[in-house]
Motif scaffolding. Structure first.
Motif, PDB file in Angstrom:
ATOM      1  N   HIS A 120      -2.002 -14.087  -8.443  1.00  8.15           N
ATOM      2  CA  HIS A 120      -2.170 -13.612  -7.063  1.00  8.15           C
ATOM      3  C   HIS A 120      -1.116 -12.592  -6.662  1.00  8.15           C
ATOM      4  N   THR A 121      -0.002 -12.523  -7.416  1.00  8.14           N
ATOM      5  CA  THR A 121       1.051 -11.552  -7.087  1.00  8.14           C
ATOM      6  C   THR A 121       0.704 -10.148  -7.583  1.00  8.14           C
ATOM      7  N   CYS A 122      -0.368 -10.009  -8.329  1.00  5.32           N
ATOM      8  CA  CYS A 122      -0.779  -8.684  -8.819  1.00  5.32           C
ATOM      9  C   CYS A 122      -1.580  -7.986  -7.727  1.00  5.32           C
ATOM     10  N   TYR A 123      -1.030  -6.892  -7.216  1.00  4.10           N
ATOM     11  CA  TYR A 123      -1.625  -6.159  -6.098  1.00  4.10           C
ATOM     12  C   TYR A 123      -2.846  -5.390  -6.587  1.00  4.10           C
ATOM     13  N   ALA A 124      -4.018  -5.807  -6.117  1.00  7.02           N
ATOM     14  CA  ALA A 124      -5.274  -5.308  -6.679  1.00  7.02           C
ATOM     15  C   ALA A 124      -5.378  -3.777  -6.685  1.00  7.02           C
ATOM     16  N   PRO A 125      -5.047  -3.068  -5.597  1.00  7.11           N
ATOM     17  CA  PRO A 125      -5.140  -1.600  -5.668  1.00  7.11           C
ATOM     18  C   PRO A 125      -4.224  -0.996  -6.736  1.00  7.11           C
ATOM     19  N   GLY A 126      -3.077  -1.606  -6.965  1.00  5.22           N
ATOM     20  CA  GLY A 126      -2.189  -1.139  -8.022  1.00  5.22           C
ATOM     21  C   GLY A 126      -2.783  -1.375  -9.402  1.00  5.22           C
ATOM     22  N   ILE A 127      -3.488  -2.483  -9.550  1.00  7.07           N
ATOM     23  CA  ILE A 127      -4.141  -2.780 -10.818  1.00  7.07           C
ATOM     24  C   ILE A 127      -5.265  -1.777 -11.064  1.00  7.07           C
ATOM     25  N   VAL A 128      -6.024  -1.473 -10.019  1.00 10.00           N
ATOM     26  CA  VAL A 128      -7.115  -0.504 -10.150  1.00 10.00           C
ATOM     27  C   VAL A 128      -6.570   0.860 -10.558  1.00 10.00           C
ATOM     28  N   ARG A 129      -5.458   1.286  -9.954  1.00 10.31           N
ATOM     29  CA  ARG A 129      -4.867   2.579 -10.305  1.00 10.31           C
ATOM     30  C   ARG A 129      -4.436   2.592 -11.771  1.00 10.31           C
ATOM     31  N   PRO A 159       0.787  -1.240   0.000  1.00 13.17           N
ATOM     32  CA  PRO A 159       0.000   0.000   0.000  1.00 13.17           C
ATOM     33  C   PRO A 159       0.813   1.281   0.000  1.00 13.17           C
ATOM     34  N   ASP A 160       2.103   1.213   0.235  1.00  6.62           N
ATOM     35  CA  ASP A 160       2.896   2.438   0.359  1.00  6.62           C
ATOM     36  C   ASP A 160       3.492   2.928  -0.957  1.00  6.62           C
ATOM     37  N   LEU A 161       3.271   2.202  -2.047  1.00  4.93           N
ATOM     38  CA  LEU A 161       3.880   2.570  -3.324  1.00  4.93           C
ATOM     39  C   LEU A 161       2.927   3.388  -4.188  1.00  4.93           C
ATOM     40  N   ASP A 162       3.518   4.175  -5.075  1.00  3.69           N
ATOM     41  CA  ASP A 162       2.777   4.904  -6.099  1.00  3.69           C
ATOM     42  C   ASP A 162       2.668   4.003  -7.321  1.00  3.69           C
ATOM     43  N   TYR A 163       1.458   3.742  -7.773  1.00  4.67           N
ATOM     44  CA  TYR A 163       1.255   2.871  -8.922  1.00  4.67           C
ATOM     45  C   TYR A 163       0.855   3.656 -10.174  1.00  4.67           C
ATOM     46  N   GLY A 164       1.157   4.944 -10.194  1.00  8.46           N
ATOM     47  CA  GLY A 164       0.848   5.781 -11.340  1.00  8.46           C
ATOM     48  C   GLY A 164       1.812   5.570 -12.488  1.00  8.46           C
ATOM     49  N   LEU A 165       1.435   6.072 -13.650  1.00  9.43           N
ATOM     50  CA  LEU A 165       2.220   5.885 -14.868  1.00  9.43           C
ATOM     51  C   LEU A 165       3.623   6.464 -14.748  1.00  9.43           C
ATOM     52  N   ASP A 166       3.759   7.660 -14.208  1.00  5.72           N
ATOM     53  CA  ASP A 166       5.083   8.283 -14.123  1.00  5.72           C
ATOM     54  C   ASP A 166       6.009   7.497 -13.205  1.00  5.72           C
ATOM     55  N   ALA A 167       5.474   6.976 -12.111  1.00  2.00           N
ATOM     56  CA  ALA A 167       6.305   6.186 -11.196  1.00  2.00           C
ATOM     57  C   ALA A 167       6.812   4.927 -11.880  1.00  2.00           C
ATOM     58  N   MET A 168       5.935   4.275 -12.644  1.00  2.00           N
ATOM     59  CA  MET A 168       6.346   3.055 -13.335  1.00  2.00           C
ATOM     60  C   MET A 168       7.341   3.368 -14.451  1.00  2.00           C
ATOM     61  N   ALA A 169       7.167   4.506 -15.116  1.00  2.00           N
ATOM     62  CA  ALA A 169       8.136   4.911 -16.133  1.00  2.00           C
ATOM     63  C   ALA A 169       9.498   5.194 -15.502  1.00  2.00           C
ATOM     64  N   ASP A 170       9.497   5.858 -14.353  1.00  2.00           N
ATOM     65  CA  ASP A 170      10.760   6.138 -13.669  1.00  2.00           C
ATOM     66  C   ASP A 170      11.442   4.855 -13.209  1.00  2.00           C
ATOM     67  N   ASP A 171      10.656   3.813 -12.913  1.00  3.25           N
ATOM     68  CA  ASP A 171      11.251   2.519 -12.578  1.00  3.25           C
ATOM     69  C   ASP A 171      12.096   1.994 -13.737  1.00  3.25           C
ATOM     70  N   VAL A 172      11.568   2.067 -14.948  1.00  2.42           N
ATOM     71  CA  VAL A 172      12.289   1.552 -16.118  1.00  2.42           C
ATOM     72  C   VAL A 172      13.555   2.369 -16.368  1.00  2.42           C
ATOM     73  N   ILE A 173      13.447   3.673 -16.233  1.00  2.04           N
ATOM     74  CA  ILE A 173      14.619   4.543 -16.408  1.00  2.04           C
ATOM     75  C   ILE A 173      15.704   4.177 -15.390  1.00  2.04           C
ATOM     76  N   ALA A 174      15.305   4.027 -14.124  1.00  2.45           N
ATOM     77  CA  ALA A 174      16.264   3.710 -13.070  1.00  2.45           C
ATOM     78  C   ALA A 174      16.819   2.303 -13.224  1.00  2.45           C
TER      79      ALA A 174
END
Length: 266
Positions: A180-189, A71-86
């Motif tokens: 089951h490893t897909c975190y439902a609130p992250g999927i909803v976001r 629950p403490d992570l940001d699941y938005g598009l920019d956060a996921m894009a920054d993951d790939v960059i990093a």
């Protein structure tokens, strides 16, 4: 074909643990970013073939597979894009290509635009082009959340068939094991972002060669969308897999690679 899987590993990048699977190890580097509920392992059959000529890294996007979640992570598009960059920076991958499917294609575009010069080319596989004032994404949210809820309790391939009726037994088994490893609130976001974030302006600002692969039976990208996108980025290469739904390589494996051609090697 003998397995070209090398290893799975974790790297700390953009403040989270990012898990990945590596295939091949030789040739141009490709980062494969899966879609909204596809842990890295479910793309292994594609990575195996890509790895004949490429060094392939398949990511577990945050909130999926073995990467950081909760629950403490940001699941938005920019956060996921920054993951790939990093991720690319941390592993010192020099201008890798990105192959992104669905949500992963949206991530690929946003990453390339947020870090100009970091990536060499983008293969964009049937990205959702829904957004404010646009046609909604064809799949409905309960299709994801209901199947995740069942997977969290434990489900088998036969139960998964209700959600993916055209898949093979092996494909159903893998999805039943890993969903089951897909975190439902992250999927909803992420699903909500399909409708809240207009990705089409990202096409216009791409500075690297890009191809768009369209599923002929997916309903995600229609002819009018193709025309609009082509107007935004005239240099974009558009290919089609006529007999495939949105999960293109699942529906037409050979057609997927025929449409991809040598784009990642140019």
């Amino acid at each position: 074909m003998s397995s070209r899987f090398l290893h799975g590993a974790n790297v700390f990048a953009n403040g989270i643990r990012q898990h990945y699977l590596r295939y091949g190890g030789k040739g141009p580097v490709v980062i494969l970013v899966p879609g909204i509920t596809s842990p890295a392992i479910t793309w292994g059959f594609v990575a195996e073939s890509l790895s004949l000529h490429h060094d392939v890294y398949v990511l577990d996007v945050r909130g999926r597979g073995l990467s950081s979640t909760g629950p403490d992570l940001d699941y938005g598009l920019d956060a996921m894009a920054d993951d790939v960059i990093a991720f690319a920076s941390e592993l010192e991958l020099r201008q890798p290509a990105i192959l992104g499917h669905s949500m992963g294609a949206r991530i690929a575009m946003r990453a390339s635009n947020r870090a100009p010069g970091s990536f060499s080319r983008l293969a964009l596989i049937d990205p959702p082009v829904s957004g404010p004032g646009r046609r909604p994404y064809p799949s409905k949210l309960p299709w994801y959340t209901d199947s995740i809820a069942l997977a969290e309790k434990g489900m088998d391939a036969e139960a998964m068939k209700a959600f993916c009726p055209t898949w093979t037994g092996e494909q159903l088994q893998l999805r039943a094991e890993w969903l089951h490893t897909c975190y439902a609130p992250g999927i909803v976001r992420a699903f909500n972002d399909f409708h809240d974030i207009d990705i089409l302006p990202d096409f216009a600002t791409l500075t690297v060669p890009a191809m768009l692969m369209v599923a002929g039976r997916g309903g995600v990208i229609q002819a009018a969308d193709e025309e609009e996108i082509k107007g935004l980025n005239p240099s974009l290469q558009i290919t089609r897999v006529p007999d495939a739904g949105h999960m293109i390589p699942w529906d037409d494996f050979d057609g997927f690679f025929l449409a991809l051609g040598d784009f990642l090697s140019r």
